[in-house]
Each structure stands twice: as structure tokens, then as C-alpha cells.
Design a protein around this motif. Structure first.
Motif, PDB file in Angstrom:
ATOM      1  N   ILE A   1      -3.282   7.607   1.835  1.00  0.00           N
ATOM      2  CA  ILE A   1      -4.469   6.868   2.300  1.00  0.00           C
ATOM      3  C   ILE A   1      -4.992   6.125   1.075  1.00  0.00           C
ATOM      4  O   ILE A   1      -6.110   6.330   0.593  1.00  0.00           O
ATOM      5  CB  ILE A   1      -5.533   7.808   2.904  1.00  0.00           C
ATOM      6  CG1 ILE A   1      -4.886   8.913   3.746  1.00  0.00           C
ATOM      7  CG2 ILE A   1      -6.516   7.008   3.772  1.00  0.00           C
ATOM      8  CD1 ILE A   1      -5.878   9.897   4.349  1.00  0.00           C
ATOM      9  N   SER A   2      -4.151   5.246   0.568  1.00  0.00           N
ATOM     10  CA  SER A   2      -4.343   4.699  -0.770  1.00  0.00           C
ATOM     11  C   SER A   2      -5.590   3.847  -0.904  1.00  0.00           C
ATOM     12  O   SER A   2      -6.174   3.754  -1.989  1.00  0.00           O
ATOM     13  CB  SER A   2      -3.110   3.881  -1.162  1.00  0.00           C
ATOM     14  OG  SER A   2      -1.950   4.694  -1.126  1.00  0.00           O
ATOM     15  N   HIS A   3      -6.022   3.231   0.194  1.00  0.00           N
ATOM     16  CA  HIS A   3      -7.198   2.370   0.115  1.00  0.00           C
ATOM     17  C   HIS A   3      -8.478   3.157  -0.113  1.00  0.00           C
ATOM     18  O   HIS A   3      -9.525   2.557  -0.394  1.00  0.00           O
ATOM     19  CB  HIS A   3      -7.312   1.514   1.377  1.00  0.00           C
ATOM     20  CG  HIS A   3      -7.220   2.255   2.665  1.00  0.00           C
ATOM     21  ND1 HIS A   3      -6.147   3.035   3.016  1.00  0.00           N
ATOM     22  CD2 HIS A   3      -8.073   2.323   3.722  1.00  0.00           C
ATOM     23  CE1 HIS A   3      -6.335   3.552   4.208  1.00  0.00           C
ATOM     24  NE2 HIS A   3      -7.498   3.145   4.653  1.00  0.00           N
TER      25      HIS A   3
ATOM     26  N   SER B   1       0.879  -1.160   0.000  1.00  0.00           N
ATOM     27  CA  SER B   1       0.000   0.000   0.000  1.00  0.00           C
ATOM     28  C   SER B   1       0.915   1.207   0.000  1.00  0.00           C
ATOM     29  O   SER B   1       1.668   1.409   0.960  1.00  0.00           O
ATOM     30  CB  SER B   1      -0.906   0.007   1.239  1.00  0.00           C
ATOM     31  OG  SER B   1      -1.920   0.965   1.112  1.00  0.00           O
TER      32      SER B   1
ATOM     33  N   ASN C   1       3.349   3.063   2.813  1.00  0.00           N
ATOM     34  CA  ASN C   1       2.933   2.862   4.200  1.00  0.00           C
ATOM     35  C   ASN C   1       3.430   1.503   4.689  1.00  0.00           C
ATOM     36  O   ASN C   1       3.730   0.607   3.900  1.00  0.00           O
ATOM     37  CB  ASN C   1       1.424   2.959   4.332  1.00  0.00           C
ATOM     38  CG  ASN C   1       0.982   3.292   5.749  1.00  0.00           C
ATOM     39  OD1 ASN C   1       1.807   3.483   6.642  1.00  0.00           O
ATOM     40  ND2 ASN C   1      -0.316   3.371   5.976  1.00  0.00           N
TER      41      ASN C   1
ATOM     42  N   SER D   1     -11.850   6.011   8.212  1.00  0.00           N
ATOM     43  CA  SER D   1     -10.430   5.926   7.845  1.00  0.00           C
ATOM     44  C   SER D   1      -9.845   7.308   7.626  1.00  0.00           C
ATOM     45  O   SER D   1      -8.730   7.615   8.077  1.00  0.00           O
ATOM     46  CB  SER D   1     -10.261   5.087   6.568  1.00  0.00           C
ATOM     47  OG  SER D   1     -10.541   3.730   6.819  1.00  0.00           O
TER      48      SER D   1
ATOM     49  N   GLU E   1      -6.940  -1.200   4.980  1.00  0.00           N
ATOM     50  CA  GLU E   1      -5.924  -0.846   3.989  1.00  0.00           C
ATOM     51  C   GLU E   1      -5.272  -2.088   3.410  1.00  0.00           C
ATOM     52  O   GLU E   1      -4.824  -2.068   2.258  1.00  0.00           O
ATOM     53  CB  GLU E   1      -4.864   0.048   4.635  1.00  0.00           C
ATOM     54  CG  GLU E   1      -3.841   0.582   3.662  1.00  0.00           C
ATOM     55  CD  GLU E   1      -3.024   1.731   4.213  1.00  0.00           C
ATOM     56  OE1 GLU E   1      -2.171   2.253   3.475  1.00  0.00           O
ATOM     57  OE2 GLU E   1      -3.252   2.119   5.387  1.00  0.00           O
ATOM     58  N   TRP E   2      -5.246  -3.157   4.180  1.00  0.00           N
ATOM     59  CA  TRP E   2      -4.607  -4.389   3.746  1.00  0.00           C
ATOM     60  C   TRP E   2      -5.623  -5.531   3.744  1.00  0.00           C
ATOM     61  O   TRP E   2      -6.746  -5.390   4.234  1.00  0.00           O
ATOM     62  CB  TRP E   2      -3.433  -4.724   4.659  1.00  0.00           C
ATOM     63  CG  TRP E   2      -2.299  -3.754   4.538  1.00  0.00           C
ATOM     64  CD1 TRP E   2      -1.288  -3.784   3.621  1.00  0.00           C
ATOM     65  CD2 TRP E   2      -2.057  -2.597   5.362  1.00  0.00           C
ATOM     66  NE1 TRP E   2      -0.437  -2.729   3.820  1.00  0.00           N
ATOM     67  CE2 TRP E   2      -0.875  -1.983   4.873  1.00  0.00           C
ATOM     68  CE3 TRP E   2      -2.717  -2.013   6.437  1.00  0.00           C
ATOM     69  CZ2 TRP E   2      -0.344  -0.824   5.433  1.00  0.00           C
ATOM     70  CZ3 TRP E   2      -2.191  -0.863   7.005  1.00  0.00           C
ATOM     71  CH2 TRP E   2      -1.026  -0.280   6.507  1.00  0.00           C
TER      72      TRP E   2
ATOM     73  N   ASP F   1      -4.787  -2.193  10.309  1.00  0.00           N
ATOM     74  CA  ASP F   1      -4.831  -0.730  10.435  1.00  0.00           C
ATOM     75  C   ASP F   1      -4.720  -0.286  11.892  1.00  0.00           C
ATOM     76  O   ASP F   1      -5.214  -0.970  12.811  1.00  0.00           O
ATOM     77  CB  ASP F   1      -6.143  -0.184   9.859  1.00  0.00           C
ATOM     78  CG  ASP F   1      -6.337  -0.538   8.404  1.00  0.00           C
ATOM     79  OD1 ASP F   1      -6.379   0.374   7.584  1.00  0.00           O
ATOM     80  OD2 ASP F   1      -6.455  -1.749   8.091  1.00  0.00           O
TER      81      ASP F   1
ATOM     82  N   THR G   1      -3.315  -5.915  -1.214  1.00  0.00           N
ATOM     83  CA  THR G   1      -3.710  -4.669  -0.558  1.00  0.00           C
ATOM     84  C   THR G   1      -5.005  -4.147  -1.177  1.00  0.00           C
ATOM     85  O   THR G   1      -5.329  -4.404  -2.333  1.00  0.00           O
ATOM     86  CB  THR G   1      -2.618  -3.593  -0.689  1.00  0.00           C
ATOM     87  OG1 THR G   1      -2.492  -3.217  -2.052  1.00  0.00           O
ATOM     88  CG2 THR G   1      -1.292  -4.094  -0.177  1.00  0.00           C
ATOM     89  N   THR G   2      -5.729  -3.371  -0.390  1.00  0.00           N
ATOM     90  CA  THR G   2      -7.034  -2.893  -0.838  1.00  0.00           C
ATOM     91  C   THR G   2      -6.921  -2.052  -2.103  1.00  0.00           C
ATOM     92  O   THR G   2      -7.725  -2.191  -3.032  1.00  0.00           O
ATOM     93  CB  THR G   2      -7.714  -2.094   0.280  1.00  0.00           C
ATOM     94  OG1 THR G   2      -7.953  -2.979   1.386  1.00  0.00           O
ATOM     95  CG2 THR G   2      -9.032  -1.494  -0.175  1.00  0.00           C
TER      96      THR G   2
ATOM     97  N   ARG H   1      -6.903   9.507   9.994  1.00  0.00           N
ATOM     98  CA  ARG H   1      -5.638  10.003   9.451  1.00  0.00           C
ATOM     99  C   ARG H   1      -5.408  11.481   9.764  1.00  0.00           C
ATOM    100  O   ARG H   1      -4.287  11.966   9.659  1.00  0.00           O
ATOM    101  CB  ARG H   1      -5.586   9.780   7.937  1.00  0.00           C
ATOM    102  CG  ARG H   1      -5.401   8.325   7.544  1.00  0.00           C
ATOM    103  CD  ARG H   1      -4.022   7.789   7.937  1.00  0.00           C
ATOM    104  NE  ARG H   1      -3.926   6.365   7.739  1.00  0.00           N
ATOM    105  CZ  ARG H   1      -3.493   5.782   6.635  1.00  0.00           C
ATOM    106  NH1 ARG H   1      -3.135   6.519   5.609  1.00  0.00           N
ATOM    107  NH2 ARG H   1      -3.445   4.484   6.563  1.00  0.00           N
TER     108      ARG H   1
END
Length: 827
Positions: A594-596, A513, A516, A621, A579-580, A585, A528-529, A625
Motif C-alpha cells: 500500500i505504497s501510497h 507503485s 502493484n 485506502s 495510488e496513481w 484504484d 505514482t503517489t 485493502r
């Protein structure tokens, strides 16, 4: 006090005379009362290829110069031999739960320090500087420096000893040269020296006759690659009155009435594998062509071409006395002052920057657009494609600058060729791929080692822009042209997806991700999401494109089978969007990426109406952050909060972004420099583009089966107007609003078809054609809903529900090239 009173009287009169919904015109000029003391105060000029940063000094004027193809290095990819076994081994370790061991293996195979046999990308480099020295002008008064982004023309003016001096600058979109006109209120008062310099090591400076200064050189070496970009810069002054003399490298103008400077620049670059061009002939040809035209003709043609793009969109959020102040002061005071026009200026400044740094036929905008004063800039000022390059182009379609997307598409065609090497050598796969960075030479291998670089998803994200352009334009010829790029990207993921032994989902491994970690020093992971969301979109885009073009039925059947085996989105124990693949998380994670939440924006996989629990989890989420981060991250957050229909929080992020950037040249503080450029810090242009897209997203959203008007309007913007925003299916929208509701709406339909609009409940619009209550799914194929897999929820998740404003949807049957106008119904 007297000036403020007069301004308020003028404002009151303007509002009174133009009616209840008309606003006084937003000023689109950046203003300053002193020259730039550093690069972050200089003003950017550009025509897509040629860039300049204007300092505006009175005694010493500096224009820092760039040309978009001046990069270090030479042709060649960066894919090492014999590494596929390491990647396969890392995948096996991940599936066995040996995450730290897998990470260590990838770092050994791909060290963070550049290996001797490869490179981690070449830097975009400065060309140099144009200097003008005006003896005795250091005591000037009444100084003004301005950049009018409605015309793409900058000016500097001041008084000295009873004489008024004026300079006008632009980088011509039509004649492809930098033009400067110097004048004074009395004849014979222009005396100055002119020279070109560069920090490049291999430089020659000379003059041609008495009239032209020339600088030629070769780009720098970097890592294990020799610099091979040859460049030349030519500058010629045209005088009215006075005399022109020269030395070996300097031109001297004495006692002129007026001077027009024409500067041209060129390189030997033809494409990523061909540098056989003649820089001298190119620069000379551009210069001679421009010298044959009158100054007014050069300026007027440039302004007309610029306005043909810029004037497509206008935004008015109201004005205030703050507009009288200098731009740097407005930024310093924005958090406490009422200055809606600064938001409109910042929005349009993003459009100005895109016009100035990305024109058809050229290179895409880099991490710094086309503006960079260093040989080794931060992050090499190249193309970082785990967010930044994509963010540069978020405003292109919605803010009516679609043709500026073209350089990105052209780069994608190149990458689809060079990316075959990384796909085959690193993953034993067909198709093409790239990782999280590329450069002028279209590298596709791992950059920055097996930590940040072990992300094979760059092509997956970049190709989303092909589909985005298609759904906005409906251009099937364009889709056909780029279909193979989509298809071969899809083929790569069909080959590399592997079955996770625990869940039996098909996942990308190894990956991460972006940037991170879930354990100390461990980023490498599987499934990863964000990867799952990206592959979902890649597969869906290829399926849809193949059906539209009636191609590859058997191939698409295979894609559809793999699509069904992708992991669903999951909500974890903190009621967060995971996120994964596993619930790793942390609520106190403040990471900039915050890629997801890619699935929330820019993708269209989460809907407040179809997926309320996922929608709430995404909101959680984002809340965990926090707000303040790097500039680009805050720009992305404006878009996310807009998608979450929280106009107040989106506006807070705009305020955070429009706060003075710190003096520090590194960190994660965000903010805005005096010249309105975005700070990571240091400068990165993606925050500007992200915020422009975010402001548009607060006004119009078109991802969820309809066109939602004013979905995230803050109380500070309860009255305003916007014209020219675009939506998929060839629709253009103009609207005025009062008290937070649309009061006038114009819809231009380029393609015809059903136009479904979503309005705040209680909005009553009437026109010659009725707005009918919406029924069922939208029949317009450009608004087709893509159903996601059923989400998985942790038993520990607790949902509170998300409150949304009440809305009503209407359908309007449109015909191609027709316009439809609606006004608020009198109650």
C-alpha cells in the motif's frame, strides 16, 4: 490448578507490594519443552556478523551457521549497456497513454529471466552447520530450551539416567566468536562427537592437531557470476577432565566433566570491491584470542555489552498466567488468551534481533537478518529496498538503538558510488540511483526485470534514514558526513523529472507503485503517489540539510523550484488516497503493498489536524485493502493504524501477526513461527522489526510538530509503563499510565530546546517546572512542519469525517542534559 493458584497469589502480592502503578516484571525468555524439528523452531543467536540457529537436540545437536559476508558471486555491478533509449521510449509511451505498450517494451528490454549479460543480484548463503552427537541421549526427560533475550544467552537442559545436563550458548558481541559451555551434574558424563558440515560445493574439512576442527570453502556461483568469497570456520573444545581425540574431520570428546567450545569464522571480504582478505588468518586470530580467556569472562563481557544496548528500553503491559507456558503455545493461544506480556516480549524480541544482526562496522540486516540455512534462499535473502530493508531499521531510532543504523548508512555511501553507473547509463542523469534490490556487491541496476524492477526510487527511500537519524540526534557532524549522499540523490531526481503533458507536473517516469498493477499485467506508470511523496522528502531533506550546513545556495534554489512543481496528493472517486496520478484504484484491491500510504508512515506528510480529508482518505485506502496479508505488510499496517490513532485496529493487526504461521512455505498469510520469527511466508525478518516499530508508534508519535503520548492505546493496555523511547530533538521519554492516561512522565533532554507534548484531555501532570499551554508553531527546529501542496479532491469523493480523541498540547522549555519529572495531579 495448584500451580495456577500459586501464580495468581504471587501476581496479586507483587501488584500490592509495589504500588498502584508498578507492574510485575515482564519475563523476557522464549521457552520450549522440546527440540526444534525444523528451522522455523530453531532459536536465533547473533552478534551482528556471526549468526547461529540453535536446534537444541539431545542426541543430535545442530547449530546452523552464518557469516554476514558469505554471499554468492564476486564484485561487480549489474547495469547493462545500451538501455537508456528503451527507458526514454517507455516514458514517451506512458505520456501518450500507451501503458500496455510501455510495459511490454520494458519487459523486452529487461526480461524477467536473468539476461546472459547481467544479473539480478547474488544470494546471501549459509556457511554450514556445527553438529554434536551424544550417543544414547535420545531418551532425555525434563527437557527445556530457552533464549533469554535480556542477556542474549540460550540454554538447553535435560535429565538422563539420574544426570542433569546443561548447555549454554551465546555469540559474543565482544570477542566475535560462538561460545558453548556443556556441563553435567556428575563428573565424566560428557561424551560426544563434534564436526562441521556445509552444503557448499567447494568444501575441505580437516583438523589442526587433535584440538581444532576446520572447514574451509568458497561461496557458490549464481547466474553469470562465479563465487569468490573464501571462508573458514574453526572450532576448538576446551576440556575439564576426559580425553580429546580426532579423525580427519571429527573431534571426539570422551568422559569430560565440562567442555567449552569456541567457534570462529571469517571470510576474505574487505568491501564490495575488495576480497583480498585472508579468511584463515582472521578465523585463527579470533579463535586464539578467545581461547586465552576464561569462560566466565567471555560470557560476562558479552552480556555487559549486549545489555548496554538492550537495557535502554523497557516495556511493561502487564502479566498473566500465560507467561508460565511455552512460547509456541502462547502464540497459538494469543488470539483468545489474555497475554499482554507476549506483546512486550515480541516488541523486545525485535530489538534483540536488530542488536543481533546489525552492529557498527558490519553489513546491514538482510531480508532474513543474518540467519539463512540455504544456498538459494527466498528472494535471495538480499536487500529489497521498496520496503523491506527500510522496515528493518524503523525501530532503530525510536527504540534507542541508533548506532545500529550505522551499517545502513555505510551501505548508502557505497551505493552513492555504484549508483552513479545506473544513473548515467540508464537515465543519462547525474547523481546516483538504485532500483528495488541490492546485495553485498552494491548492485544498483534493475532486478527482476521491467515489471517489479522498473522502480528507480530505492535511493530516495533509503536516504530518508539519514535525515531521520539527524533529527533524532541533532548530530551536524553526521549530517555533514552524509550530505553528499543526500545531495547527489537529489541531483538524480532533478535530472530525471519530466513534465507530464496532461497535468504539467514534474513526475518520475517510467516507474511504478511497488509490485502493484492498475491494469492486468501492467504496472509501469508515471507520477505514482509514492514517487511524488518520496521526491518531496528527498528535496525537503536536502534543502534543510544545506541550510543547516550553510552550503550550495544556488543548487538549493533549483531544488525549491522543482519542489513546487511536484504533483499534490489526490483523493479519488472512492474517497481514497489515490495510488496513481490517475484515479485507477479499485475498492476490492487487496494487494500487500500500500505504497501510497508512505506519506502517512514512515513519512510525516499527512496530519489528522492539518489535513483531515487526506487523513480520512488514507484511512479509507487502508480499510479497503483489509488486514490479513504478508507478515511485513501487517507489520506496516500496525504503524498505519497507530498513525490513524486507532489503537483497537492496530492491536487487531498485532493479534493477526501473533497467530501461528501456516505450514505452507509460500503465500501471503503472515503470522509468526514458533521461534517468534515473522512469516511472509516463508520467513522474512522485516515483519518483526515493523511490528516492534508499530508498538512503539502506538505509545509515542513525534512526526506532527509535537510528541504525542499514548496516541493509539488499545483498551487491552489501559495500564502499563515504558522507559527509554526516543523522540526527535534528543528527547528520551519514560512514562507510566493508568486508565489510558499518563500518570508519571520523565523527559530527558539531550540537546535542550522546547519540548511540546500532546496528552489526552483530562491528563493533569505537575512537576518542578510548569507545563505551559502550547501556542503557535513549535519553536524547536527538529519539529518544523513541512507544508505539502494543496490536495486535489474528486467531485465523487464523499467525506464522513474522522473522530479523534480530544487532546491538549503543552510546552516545556528544557536545558541540555536536564531531566524533568511530572506526576499525575491528585484530584
Amino acid at each position: 490448578m495448584k500451580k495456577k493458584l500459586i501464580f495468581r497469589l504471587k501476581l496479586t502480592f507483587a501488584l500490592f507490594t509495589c504500588g498502584s502503578i508498578c507492574l510485575a516484571q515482564t519475563d523476557l525468555t522464549l521457552r520450549y519443552d522440546r527440540p526444534a524439528s525444523n528451522w522455523n523452531e530453531a532459536l536465533p543467536l547473533g552478534n551482528g556478523r556471526l549468526g547461529a540457529m540453535l536446534y537444541g537436540g539431545t542426541e543430535t545437536e545442530q547449530l546452523q551457521l552464518n557469516e554476514e559476508t558469505l554471499w554468492a558471486g564476486e564484485p561487480g555491478n549489474n547495469v547493462p549497456e545500451g538501455k537508456s533509449a528503451d527507458i526514454t521510449r517507455a516514458r514517451t509511451l506512458l505520456f501518450a497513454g500507451n501503458y500496455a505498450e510501455a510495459q511490454a517494451l520494458m519487459l523486452e528490454a529487461f526480461p524477467r529471466k536473468v539476461p546472459d549479460s547481467s544479473n539480478y543480484g547474488m544470494p546471501y548463503q549459509t556457511m554450514g552447520n556445527l553438529w554434536m552427537n551424544f550417543p544414547g541421549h535420545g531418551q532425555a526427560t525434563n527437557y527445556k530450551k530457552e533464549l533469554d533475550i535480556s542477556r542474549a544467552v540460550a540454554t538447553v537442559s535435560y535429565d538422563l539416567a539420574g544426570v542433569h545436563y546443561n548447555r549454554e550458548y551465546f555469540t559474543s558481541l565482544t570477542d566475535d566468536v560462538l561460545v558453548i559451555r556443556l556441563s553435567s551434574s556428575k563428573k565424566g558424563m560428557l561424551t560426544f562427537d563434534l564436526k562441521l558440515t556445509s552444503p557448499q560445493q567447494q568444501i575441505q574439512r580437516t583438523t589442526r592437531g587433535k584440538s581444532t576442527a576446520i572447514m574451509r570453502g568458497i561461496s557458490g556461483n549464481s547466474e553469470n557470476k562465479r563465487g569468490r568469497i573464501a571462508f573458514e570456520t574453526h572450532v576448538t573444545p576446551l576440556l575439564k577432565g576426559g580425553t580429546l581425540t580426532s579423525t580427519d574431520s571429527t573431534l571426539r570428546i570422551q568422559a569430560a566433566d565440562e567442555v567449552v567450545l569456541i567457534l570462529s569464522a571469517a571470510t576474505n571480504f574487505k568491501n564490495y570491491k575488495d576480497i583480498s582478505g585472508n579468511a584463515s588468518d582472521r578465523a585463527h586470530g579470533l579463535l586464539q584470542k578467545a581461547l586465552g580467556k576464561r569462560y566466565a569472562s567471555l560470557r560476562d563481557a558479552h552480556i555487559a555489552r549486549y545489555r548496554a544496548q538492550f537495557d535502554r528500553v523497557s516495556l511493561d503491559l502487564g502479566i498473566s498466567p500465560q507467561q508460565q507456558k511455552t512460547t509456541d503455545l502462547r502464540v497459538r493461544e494469543f488470539a483468545q488468551a489474555d497475554d499482554p506480556a507476549l506483546v512486550a516480549l515480541y516488541f523486545q524480541f525485535g530489538r534483540y534481533l536488530l542488536i543481533s544482526s546489525s552492529q557498527p562496522g558490519g553489513q546491514p540486516a538482510t531480508l532474513q537478518g543474518i540467519w539463512n540455512d540455504k544456498l538459494s534462499p527466498p528472494w535471495d535473502s538480499k536487500y529489497t529496498v521498496n520496503i523491506n530493508t527500510e522496515m528493518n531499521y524503523w525501530p532503530a531510532e525510536v527504540t534507542n538503538l541508533a548506532e545500529l543504523h550505522e551499517p545502513l548508512f555505510a551501505m548508502l555511501k557505497d551505493l552513492a558510488v555504484t549508483g552513479r553507473e545506473s544513473a548515467k547509463k540508464l537515465y543519462n542523469a547525474r547523481g546516483w540511483n538504485m532500483h528495488h534490490n541490492t546485495d553485498l556487491w552494491r548492485i544498483t541496476g534493475i532486478v527482476d526485470g521491467g515489471f517489479y524492477g522498473a522502480w528507480p526510487m530505492g535511493g530516495a527511500w533509503l536516504t530518508q534514514h539519514i535525515w531521520k537519524h539527524y533529527i533524532y540526534s541533532g548530530d551536524t557532524k553526521f549530517l555533514d558526513t552524509y550530505y553528499e549522499v543526500l545531495k547527489e540523490c537529489t541531483r538524480f531526481y532533478l535530472d530525471v523529472l519530466a513534465e507530464d503533458p496532461q497535468t504539467h507536473y514534474l513526475v518520475v517516469a517510467p516507474s511504478m507503485s511497488p509490485e502493484n498493477t492498475y491494469q492486468k499485467g501492467v504496472a509501469l506508470s508515471a507520477g505514482t503517489t509514492m514517487d511524488n511523496q518520496l521526491v518531496f522528502d528527498v528535496f525537503q531533506n536536502s534543502i534543510a540539510a544545506a541550510k543547516i550546513l550553510n552550503r550550495d545556495a544556488a543548487f538549493i534554489d533549483t531544488v525549491m523550484l522543482a519542489l513546487k512543481r511536484l504533483p499534490p496528493m489526490q483523493v479519488g472517486r472512492h474517497t481514497q488516497l489515490q495510488e496513481w496520478l490517475h484515479d485507477w484504484d479499485k475498492k476490492d484491491d487487496r494487494h500487500r503493498h500500500i505504497s501510497h500510504l508512505y506519506g502517512l508512515y514512515p513519512s510525516a506528510q499527512l496530519s489528522p489536524y492539518r489535513h483531515p480529508k487526506l487523513f480520512e482518505a488514507a484511512r479509507n485506502s487502508l480499510t479497503y485493502r483489509g488486514d490479513v496479508s504478508t507478515g511485513w505488510s501487517m507489520g506496516w499496517k500496525v504503524n498505519w493504524w497507530a498513525r490513524l490513532q486507532d489503537g483497537e485496529r492496530a492491536y487487531k493487526l498485532i493479534k493477526d501477526q501473533l497467530s501461528p504461521a501456516p505450514e505452507a512455505q509460500s503465500g501471503q498469510h503472515g503470522g509468526t513461527y514458533p521461534n517468534l520469527l515473522d512469516a511472509h511466508p516463508p520467513f522474512q525478518i522485516d515483519g518483526n522489526f515493523g511490528c516492534t516499530a508499530g508498538i512503539a508508534e502506538m505509545l509515542i508519535q513525534s512526526y506532527d510538530g509535537d510528541i504525542h503520548l499514548l496516541p493509539a492505546l488499545p483498551t487491552a493496555w489501559q495500564r502499563g509503563s515504558v522507559k527509554g523511547l526516543r523522540a526527535p530533538g534528543g528527547f528520551e521519554i519514560d512514562m507510566d499510565w493508568e486508565h489510558g492516561k499518563v500518570s508519571r512522565l520523565t523527559i530527558r533532554s539531550k540537546l535542550g530546546g522546547n519540548c511540546r507534548i500532546r496528552l489526552a484531555e483530562g491528563t493533569h501532570l505537575t512537576g518542578k517546572q510548569d507545563l505551559l499551554p502550547a501556542r503557535g508553531e513549535n519553536s524547536n527546529p527538529f519539529y518544523a512542519i513541512r507544508e505539502i501542496a494543496q490536495p486535489v479532491f474528486s467531485q465523487q469523493a464523499t467525506f464522513q469525517g474522522v473522530s479523534l480523541a480530544e487532546t491538549v498540547s503543552y510546552d516545556l522549555k528544557t536545558k541540555k542534559n536536564n531531566t524533568y519529572v511530572f506526576q499525575q495531579q491528585n484530584q
